[in-house]
Design a protein around this motif. Structure first.
Motif, PDB file in Angstrom:
ATOM      1  N   UNK A  23       0.925  -1.342   0.054  1.00 49.64           N
ATOM      2  CA  UNK A  23       0.052  -0.107   0.058  1.00 49.64           C
ATOM      3  C   UNK A  23       0.803   1.370  -0.022  1.00 49.64           C
ATOM      4  N   UNK A  24       2.035   1.109   0.637  1.00 47.38           N
ATOM      5  CA  UNK A  24       2.899   2.513   0.671  1.00 47.38           C
ATOM      6  C   UNK A  24       3.753   2.577  -0.572  1.00 47.38           C
ATOM      7  N   UNK A  25       4.114   1.566  -1.304  1.00 47.90           N
ATOM      8  CA  UNK A  25       4.623   1.379  -2.411  1.00 47.90           C
ATOM      9  C   UNK A  25       3.448   1.998  -3.515  1.00 47.90           C
ATOM     10  N   UNK A  26       2.229   1.711  -3.553  1.00 46.20           N
ATOM     11  CA  UNK A  26       1.180   2.063  -4.420  1.00 46.20           C
ATOM     12  C   UNK A  26       1.027   3.952  -4.085  1.00 46.20           C
ATOM     13  N   UNK A  27       1.072   4.050  -2.892  1.00 43.81           N
ATOM     14  CA  UNK A  27       0.703   5.577  -2.488  1.00 43.81           C
ATOM     15  C   UNK A  27       1.843   6.290  -3.042  1.00 43.81           C
ATOM     16  N   UNK A  28       3.216   5.824  -3.055  1.00 45.78           N
ATOM     17  CA  UNK A  28       4.288   6.687  -3.725  1.00 45.78           C
ATOM     18  C   UNK A  28       4.035   6.726  -5.193  1.00 45.78           C
ATOM     19  N   UNK A  29       3.803   5.512  -5.915  1.00 43.61           N
ATOM     20  CA  UNK A  29       3.536   5.455  -7.329  1.00 43.61           C
ATOM     21  C   UNK A  29       2.455   6.482  -7.769  1.00 43.61           C
ATOM     22  N   UNK A  30       1.289   6.616  -6.892  1.00 40.82           N
ATOM     23  CA  UNK A  30       0.195   7.438  -7.183  1.00 40.82           C
ATOM     24  C   UNK A  30       0.922   9.087  -7.120  1.00 40.82           C
ATOM     25  N   UNK A  31       1.605   9.309  -6.132  1.00 46.19           N
ATOM     26  CA  UNK A  31       2.161  10.701  -6.178  1.00 46.19           C
ATOM     27  C   UNK A  31       2.979  10.979  -7.637  1.00 46.19           C
ATOM     28  N   UNK A  32       3.748   9.920  -8.013  1.00 46.30           N
ATOM     29  CA  UNK A  32       4.710  10.001  -9.093  1.00 46.30           C
ATOM     30  C   UNK A  32       3.653  10.274 -10.218  1.00 46.30           C
ATOM     31  N   UNK A  33       2.632   9.327 -10.396  1.00 50.79           N
ATOM     32  CA  UNK A  33       2.018   9.423 -11.456  1.00 50.79           C
ATOM     33  C   UNK A  33       1.117  10.888 -11.549  1.00 50.79           C
ATOM     34  N   UNK A  34       0.822  11.426 -10.330  1.00 59.25           N
ATOM     35  CA  UNK A  34       0.104  12.853 -10.502  1.00 59.25           C
ATOM     36  C   UNK A  34       1.165  13.932 -10.705  1.00 59.25           C
ATOM     37  N   UNK A  35       2.320  13.691 -10.497  1.00 58.50           N
ATOM     38  CA  UNK A  35       3.453  14.638 -10.909  1.00 58.50           C
ATOM     39  C   UNK A  35       3.588  14.570 -12.481  1.00 58.50           C
TER      40      UNK A  35
END
Length: 109
Positions: A23-35
């Protein structure tokens, strides 16, 4: 008296595959996706029938069986537009934009 710690390799392995870490890895990936979406270029020339397709094609996904040995949770950010590689790395006529590289550097912490 000093504290002692004895590491359990099995326990660390279970932690790396746990839903909490995934879940933490996916949270970080979502931040990268947003950027990445926010800095993605949009071509407005005449040859592109679907402007904004590159920007709309970012996806984030995760798995508990990632890494070289398939022993840890990982998350990835990809772009499904067929020309995404050319936007990222450039061609002899088009400069590289490095959208995912810049997004990974900017986000994810």
């Amino acid at each position: 008296m000093a504290a002692r710690f004895k590491m359990s390799r099995k326990g660390v392995g279970q932690l790396l595959k746990s839903p909490m870490v995934e879940a933490e890895m996916l949270r970080r990936a979502e931040i990268i996706k947003t950027v990445a979406v926010s800095i993605a270029p949009v071509y407005t020339g005449t040859w592109n029938a679907t402007p904004g397709q590159y920007k709309a094609s970012f996806e984030a996904s995760s798995t508990a069986r990632g890494g070289r040995r398939r022993d840890r949770a990982t998350a990835t950010v990809t772009n499904t537009a067929y020309y995404a590689r050319w936007v990222e790395y450039g061609t002899e006529r088009v400069p590289a934009h490095h959208v995912l590289l810049r997004a990974a550097r900017a986000g994810g912490h």
